[in-house]
Design a protein around this motif. Structure first.
Motif, short mmCIF file in Angstrom:
data_model
loop_
_atom_site.label_atom_id
_atom_site.label_comp_id
_atom_site.label_asym_id
_atom_site.label_seq_id
_atom_site.Cartn_x
_atom_site.Cartn_y
_atom_site.Cartn_z
N LEU A 280 -128.14 5.49 28.31
CA LEU A 280 -127.79 4.25 29.38
C LEU A 280 -126.43 4.16 29.63
O LEU A 280 -125.56 4.33 28.81
CB LEU A 280 -128.23 2.90 28.57
N PHE A 281 -126.23 3.89 30.95
CA PHE A 281 -124.92 3.98 31.42
C PHE A 281 -124.65 2.85 32.60
O PHE A 281 -125.67 2.36 33.14
CB PHE A 281 -124.32 5.32 32.04
N LEU A 282 -123.60 2.52 33.00
CA LEU A 282 -123.13 1.60 33.96
C LEU A 282 -123.83 0.22 33.54
O LEU A 282 -124.37 -0.37 34.66
CB LEU A 282 -123.61 1.96 35.43
N LEU A 283 -123.97 -0.07 32.34
CA LEU A 283 -124.54 -1.32 31.83
C LEU A 283 -123.67 -2.44 32.58
O LEU A 283 -124.33 -3.57 32.67
CB LEU A 283 -124.47 -1.41 30.50
N ASP A 284 -122.43 -2.65 32.60
CA ASP A 284 -121.65 -3.69 33.08
C ASP A 284 -121.99 -4.02 34.61
O ASP A 284 -122.10 -5.13 34.94
CB ASP A 284 -120.15 -3.41 33.06
N GLU A 285 -122.31 -2.82 35.11
CA GLU A 285 -122.73 -2.93 36.77
C GLU A 285 -124.07 -3.59 36.73
O GLU A 285 -124.18 -4.68 37.59
CB GLU A 285 -122.66 -1.62 37.48
N LEU A 286 -124.82 -3.18 35.90
CA LEU A 286 -126.10 -3.69 36.02
C LEU A 286 -126.27 -5.13 35.59
O LEU A 286 -127.11 -6.13 36.03
CB LEU A 286 -127.22 -2.98 35.03
N LYS A 287 -125.50 -5.46 34.67
CA LYS A 287 -125.32 -6.88 34.54
C LYS A 287 -124.70 -7.66 35.37
O LYS A 287 -125.20 -8.83 35.73
CB LYS A 287 -124.29 -7.35 32.94
N MET A 288 -123.88 -7.21 36.19
CA MET A 288 -123.35 -7.91 37.42
C MET A 288 -124.49 -8.16 38.47
O MET A 288 -124.62 -9.27 39.17
CB MET A 288 -122.26 -6.96 37.95
N PHE A 289 -125.18 -7.05 38.62
CA PHE A 289 -126.50 -7.28 39.58
C PHE A 289 -127.30 -8.27 39.03
O PHE A 289 -128.00 -9.17 39.81
CB PHE A 289 -127.26 -5.85 39.93
N GLU A 290 -127.55 -8.32 37.69
CA GLU A 290 -128.47 -9.47 37.05
C GLU A 290 -127.86 -10.88 37.49
O GLU A 290 -128.60 -11.71 37.65
CB GLU A 290 -128.72 -9.21 35.67
N ASP A 291 -126.71 -10.79 37.45
CA ASP A 291 -125.91 -12.15 37.67
C ASP A 291 -125.94 -12.67 38.77
O ASP A 291 -125.85 -13.76 39.41
CB ASP A 291 -124.59 -12.03 37.01
N SER A 292 -125.84 -11.75 39.99
CA SER A 292 -125.61 -11.79 41.48
C SER A 292 -127.06 -11.90 42.18
O SER A 292 -126.90 -12.22 43.28
CB SER A 292 -124.37 -11.10 42.06
N LEU A 293 -127.88 -11.15 41.67
CA LEU A 293 -129.29 -11.05 42.40
C LEU A 293 -130.39 -11.49 41.55
O LEU A 293 -130.34 -11.98 40.45
CB LEU A 293 -129.43 -9.43 42.48
N ASN A 294 -131.64 -11.68 42.30
CA ASN A 294 -132.85 -12.02 41.61
C ASN A 294 -133.57 -10.96 41.02
O ASN A 294 -134.50 -10.31 41.26
CB ASN A 294 -133.75 -12.92 42.68
N PHE A 295 -132.67 -10.20 39.93
CA PHE A 295 -133.08 -8.84 39.50
C PHE A 295 -133.06 -8.82 38.16
O PHE A 295 -131.89 -9.69 37.19
CB PHE A 295 -131.73 -7.96 39.88
N LYS A 296 -133.77 -8.14 37.58
CA LYS A 296 -133.76 -7.91 35.92
C LYS A 296 -133.68 -6.43 35.69
O LYS A 296 -134.68 -5.60 36.34
CB LYS A 296 -134.93 -8.45 35.28
N PHE A 297 -132.96 -5.57 34.93
CA PHE A 297 -132.89 -4.46 34.14
C PHE A 297 -133.78 -4.25 33.06
O PHE A 297 -133.62 -5.14 32.20
CB PHE A 297 -131.38 -4.19 34.07
N MET A 298 -134.67 -3.31 33.02
CA MET A 298 -135.46 -3.31 31.90
C MET A 298 -135.64 -1.55 31.57
O MET A 298 -136.39 -1.02 31.81
CB MET A 298 -137.09 -3.63 32.42
N PRO A 299 -134.73 -1.39 30.84
CA PRO A 299 -134.29 0.26 30.10
C PRO A 299 -135.85 0.20 29.25
O PRO A 299 -136.01 -0.53 28.25
CB PRO A 299 -133.31 0.13 29.38
N VAL A 300 -136.15 1.70 29.16
CA VAL A 300 -137.39 2.15 28.31
C VAL A 300 -136.88 3.25 27.70
O VAL A 300 -136.52 4.14 28.09
CB VAL A 300 -138.62 2.09 28.88
N LEU A 301 -136.94 3.34 26.51
CA LEU A 301 -136.52 4.57 25.43
C LEU A 301 -137.59 5.23 24.98
O LEU A 301 -138.50 4.68 24.17
CB LEU A 301 -135.49 3.87 24.37
#
Length: 365
Positions: A280-301
């Protein structure tokens, strides 16, 4: 039994020698002289005969998409041949439908220009440009993926749709004596017209070896593009589903930046498949997108161990689709990954009732 084996070996050797002789004869003996090339309604130009149509067009600064770099293994470099070109080759047929062959569509990387030829290409390809960019940053985002930032020359800009890709030219280097072109999705914001970011994973191929083993900050790299019909499409009435694995994150990242830059608040979820937490990478950016958009990051391992203390989904991206998507809901889905990932994801989406015309994908090897 021994005589059969010897016979097979002799026949194989003869076939190899004949093929080699034909190749050498075509390369060093055949002289096709100069021929004319006419593209759409433009004036004909005189070009040397004997090269592939793909490389001939490239020499004329007309760039045709070719994800495999002209090896005949992607099927992207299709053009319509109106005159000349000869018969369709066996190496082309796996990539051409009956309808395409009837309409004289060819693979430009396989067709050699041996006579006067007239072709037809989409007008938008004349907008594709070549850039001698400068590498201004290289970041290891995982142990196998690098994020490269390229800067365009002073006074030049690029305009692309979020989701499209560029072709990178890998030059000759120690251990490699040929130039190759490879396609990589743009990972950056379309708002930044002076820079291009690519996510390039190491596969051991010519281009990825160049990027991972030889490329350094300050180097000049030739890029051409943009290409592709995989890009963000406006429709406020549908929830967005992004699905990717590995470097398939690149076009999704570009789309997410587009949504942030334009304050697009469509509901969106990103199902990202990885093996372990280290992938998993660029997790800080994905958190930024979650905070600024109507967006959810859902990783699956897919390879979870007890030491990870993982609380998220396990399995593959199609498992998460079956788990989380609602039957009959309206979705617009953007997928980027290997053929296996794309095929299994499309099957899962169809099970959920997603219309095929709302499933957009970019397959890569």
């Amino acid at each position: 039994m021994k005589s059969i084996i010897i016979t097979v070996l002799v026949i194989s050797l003869i076939s190899f020698v004949l093929a080699l002789l034909l190749t050498l004869a075509d390369k060093y003996i055949a002289d096709y002289g100069e021929v004319t090339l006419k593209i759409n309604d433009k004036d004909p130009v005189t070009v040397p005969g004997g090269n592939s149509l793909l490389s001939t067009l490239r020499d004329q600064k007309v760039f045709i998409p070719s994800a495999c770099g002209g090896k005949g293994s992607c099927g992207y470099c299709k053009v319509k041949v109106l005159k000349g070109g000869g018969p369709v080759l066996a190496t082309e047929k796996p990539w051409l439908s009956n309808e395409e062959m009837e309409s004289h569509t060819r693979l430009s990387c396989q067709l050699k220009v041996k006579e006067n030829i007239e072709i037809e290409i989409p007008e938008e390809l004349f907008n594709v440009k070549e850039y001698d960019t400068k590498v201004v940053n290289i970041e290891d985002v995982t142990d196998r993926i690098k994020k490269i930032t390229f800067e365009l020359p002073e006074g030049e800009e690029i305009k692309f749709k979020p989701g499209q890709y560029m072709q990178l030219k890998a030059p000759e280097y120690e251990g490699n004596d040929e130039e190759v072109y490879r396609a990589y999705s743009i990972a950056s914001s379309a708002k930044d017209k002076r820079h291009i970011e690519l996510l390039i994973g190491f596969t051991g191929g010519i281009a990825t070896t160049y990027v991972h083993k030889f490329l350094k900050v300050g180097d000049t790299v030739n890029l051409n593009g943009p290409y592709g019909d995989f890009y963000y499409k406006d429709d406020d009435g549908e929830k967005m589903v992004f699905v990717a694995t590995g470097t398939g994150f690149a076009p999704i990242r570009s789309i997410l930046y587009h949504m942030k830059d334009n304050d697009i608040k469509r509901e969106a979820v990103f199902i990202f498949g990885s093996k372990t937490t280290k992938d998993l990478f660029l997790l800080d950016e994905l958190k930024m997108f979650e905070d600024s958009l109507n967006f959810k990051f859902m990783p699956v391992l897919s390879r979870v161990t007890d030491e990870m203390n993982w609380k998220g989904d396990t399995g593959h991206v199609d498992d998460s689709i079956r788990k989380h998507l609602i039957n009959g809901e309206k979705y617009a889905c953007y997928l980027c990954g290997s053929p296996r990932v794309i095929d299994s994801t499309v099957a899962a989406l169809k099970e959920k009732g997603v219309s095929e015309d709302k499933i957009f994908y970019d397959k890569f090897e």
